[in-house]
Design a protein around this motif. Sequence first.
Motif, PDB file in Angstrom:
ATOM      1  N   PRO A 138       0.847  -1.189   0.000  1.00 48.79           N
ATOM      2  CA  PRO A 138       0.000   0.000   0.000  1.00 48.79           C
ATOM      3  C   PRO A 138       0.887   1.246   0.000  1.00 48.79           C
ATOM      4  N   GLU A 139       0.634   2.100  -0.964  1.00 48.68           N
ATOM      5  CA  GLU A 139       1.400   3.327  -1.067  1.00 48.68           C
ATOM      6  C   GLU A 139       0.436   4.500  -1.043  1.00 48.68           C
ATOM      7  N   PRO A 140       0.851   5.574  -0.419  1.00 43.88           N
ATOM      8  CA  PRO A 140      -0.002   6.757  -0.436  1.00 43.88           C
ATOM      9  C   PRO A 140      -0.190   7.225  -1.880  1.00 43.88           C
ATOM     10  N   GLU A 141      -1.411   7.651  -2.214  1.00 42.34           N
ATOM     11  CA  GLU A 141      -1.719   8.034  -3.587  1.00 42.34           C
ATOM     12  C   GLU A 141      -0.940   9.263  -4.029  1.00 42.34           C
ATOM     13  N   SER A 142      -0.652  10.148  -3.119  1.00 39.85           N
ATOM     14  CA  SER A 142       0.005  11.393  -3.529  1.00 39.85           C
ATOM     15  C   SER A 142       1.526  11.282  -3.537  1.00 39.85           C
ATOM     16  N   GLU A 143       2.078  10.101  -3.188  1.00 36.90           N
ATOM     17  CA  GLU A 143       3.530   9.937  -3.186  1.00 36.90           C
ATOM     18  C   GLU A 143       4.035   9.912  -4.620  1.00 36.90           C
ATOM     19  N   PRO A 144       4.993  10.752  -4.950  1.00 34.59           N
ATOM     20  CA  PRO A 144       5.500  10.767  -6.323  1.00 34.59           C
ATOM     21  C   PRO A 144       6.256   9.481  -6.619  1.00 34.59           C
ATOM     22  N   LYS A 145       6.131   9.023  -7.862  1.00 37.20           N
ATOM     23  CA  LYS A 145       6.854   7.818  -8.267  1.00 37.20           C
ATOM     24  C   LYS A 145       8.309   8.170  -8.461  1.00 37.20           C
ATOM     25  N   PRO A 146       9.194   7.255  -8.073  1.00 28.43           N
ATOM     26  CA  PRO A 146      10.630   7.548  -8.242  1.00 28.43           C
ATOM     27  C   PRO A 146      10.994   7.601  -9.721  1.00 28.43           C
ATOM     28  N   ALA A 147      11.956   8.427 -10.038  1.00 27.04           N
ATOM     29  CA  ALA A 147      12.428   8.530 -11.414  1.00 27.04           C
ATOM     30  C   ALA A 147      13.109   7.223 -11.797  1.00 27.04           C
ATOM     31  N   LYS A 148      13.001   6.884 -13.071  1.00 29.75           N
ATOM     32  CA  LYS A 148      13.642   5.649 -13.533  1.00 29.75           C
ATOM     33  C   LYS A 148      15.150   5.809 -13.415  1.00 29.75           C
ATOM     34  N   PRO A 149      15.817   4.811 -12.847  1.00 31.83           N
ATOM     35  CA  PRO A 149      17.272   4.920 -12.705  1.00 31.83           C
ATOM     36  C   PRO A 149      17.943   4.858 -14.069  1.00 31.83           C
ATOM     37  N   LYS A 150      19.065   5.549 -14.182  1.00 29.53           N
ATOM     38  CA  LYS A 150      19.829   5.521 -15.421  1.00 29.53           C
ATOM     39  C   LYS A 150      20.509   4.168 -15.563  1.00 29.53           C
ATOM     40  N   LYS A 151      20.729   3.776 -16.808  1.00 24.30           N
ATOM     41  CA  LYS A 151      21.399   2.506 -17.071  1.00 24.30           C
ATOM     42  C   LYS A 151      22.839   2.598 -16.589  1.00 24.30           C
ATOM     43  N   ARG A 152      23.268   1.594 -15.857  1.00 22.19           N
ATOM     44  CA  ARG A 152      24.633   1.592 -15.304  1.00 22.19           C
ATOM     45  C   ARG A 152      25.649   1.408 -16.412  1.00 22.19           C
ATOM     46  N   LYS A 153      26.738   2.138 -16.278  1.00 19.98           N
ATOM     47  CA  LYS A 153      27.842   1.971 -17.209  1.00 19.98           C
ATOM     48  C   LYS A 153      28.577   0.687 -16.858  1.00 19.98           C
ATOM     49  N   PRO A 154      29.206   0.045 -17.840  1.00 21.35           N
ATOM     50  CA  PRO A 154      29.972  -1.169 -17.515  1.00 21.35           C
ATOM     51  C   PRO A 154      31.178  -0.805 -16.648  1.00 21.35           C
ATOM     52  N   ALA A 155      31.610  -1.774 -15.878  1.00 23.57           N
ATOM     53  CA  ALA A 155      32.783  -1.565 -15.010  1.00 23.57           C
ATOM     54  C   ALA A 155      33.994  -1.245 -15.876  1.00 23.57           C
ATOM     55  N   PRO A 156      34.893  -0.408 -15.362  1.00 21.58           N
ATOM     56  CA  PRO A 156      36.089  -0.086 -16.156  1.00 21.58           C
ATOM     57  C   PRO A 156      36.938  -1.329 -16.404  1.00 21.58           C
ATOM     58  N   SER A 157      37.644  -1.322 -17.518  1.00 21.61           N
ATOM     59  CA  SER A 157      38.473  -2.467 -17.899  1.00 21.61           C
ATOM     60  C   SER A 157      39.791  -2.473 -17.131  1.00 21.61           C
ATOM     61  N   ARG A 158      40.214  -3.647 -16.688  1.00 21.84           N
ATOM     62  CA  ARG A 158      41.493  -3.822 -15.983  1.00 21.84           C
ATOM     63  C   ARG A 158      42.603  -4.214 -16.948  1.00 21.84           C
ATOM     64  N   THR A 159      42.328  -4.266 -18.231  1.00 25.51           N
ATOM     65  CA  THR A 159      43.287  -4.783 -19.198  1.00 25.51           C
ATOM     66  C   THR A 159      44.628  -4.058 -19.115  1.00 25.51           C
TER      67      THR A 159
END
Length: 181
Positions: free
Chosen positions: A92-113
């Motif tokens: 149950p969520e309050p009706e007036s609670e704003p929906k959270p913004a969609k999270p941004k797509k995570r960048k891939p982990a940096p390469s250790r090469t």
Amino acid sequence: MPRQLKVFRTSTGFHDAYVAAPSQKAALEAWGADANLFARGVAEQVTDPALTAEALKRPGEVIRVSRGDLAAQLKALGGKKAPAKKARVPEPEPESEPKPAKPKKRKPAPSRTRLDKAEAALEQAEEKHARERAALEREREAIERKIAELQERSEQEKERLRAARDKAAESYREALDKWSG
């Protein structure tokens, strides 16, 4: 007269933590924070009645409210594939609670090469230098042995030549004594 309660909110991962407290300091103590979250911009005062109602019913108690459903939380984790959906019981969520913004797509982990290559090159260089040093140490030991052998031969030869010189000097003195008369 007791101080009027205010409602404060901070993020705790996939949840928001609400607390009704008379001051920011009291809210930080309720959350167990050891830094000023308000100064860092990760905590704020909330005035929306729909968001403050539950916290005001239980002053001083930390109320955790989920920031989204399971699918949104799994998506925020950046996993490759969401697991098969199970039957979910809606919260149950309050009706007036704003929906959270969609999270941004995570960048891939940096390469250790590059780091791995640099570490491997460093390790190879250290091994090469250790081998070269060991070879030079062996050469030095061989040279030191040769020097010791040369010194021994030199001493023996000098001793033999001194003996021959002393014998020749004795023979010369004797011959000189006979000659002089």
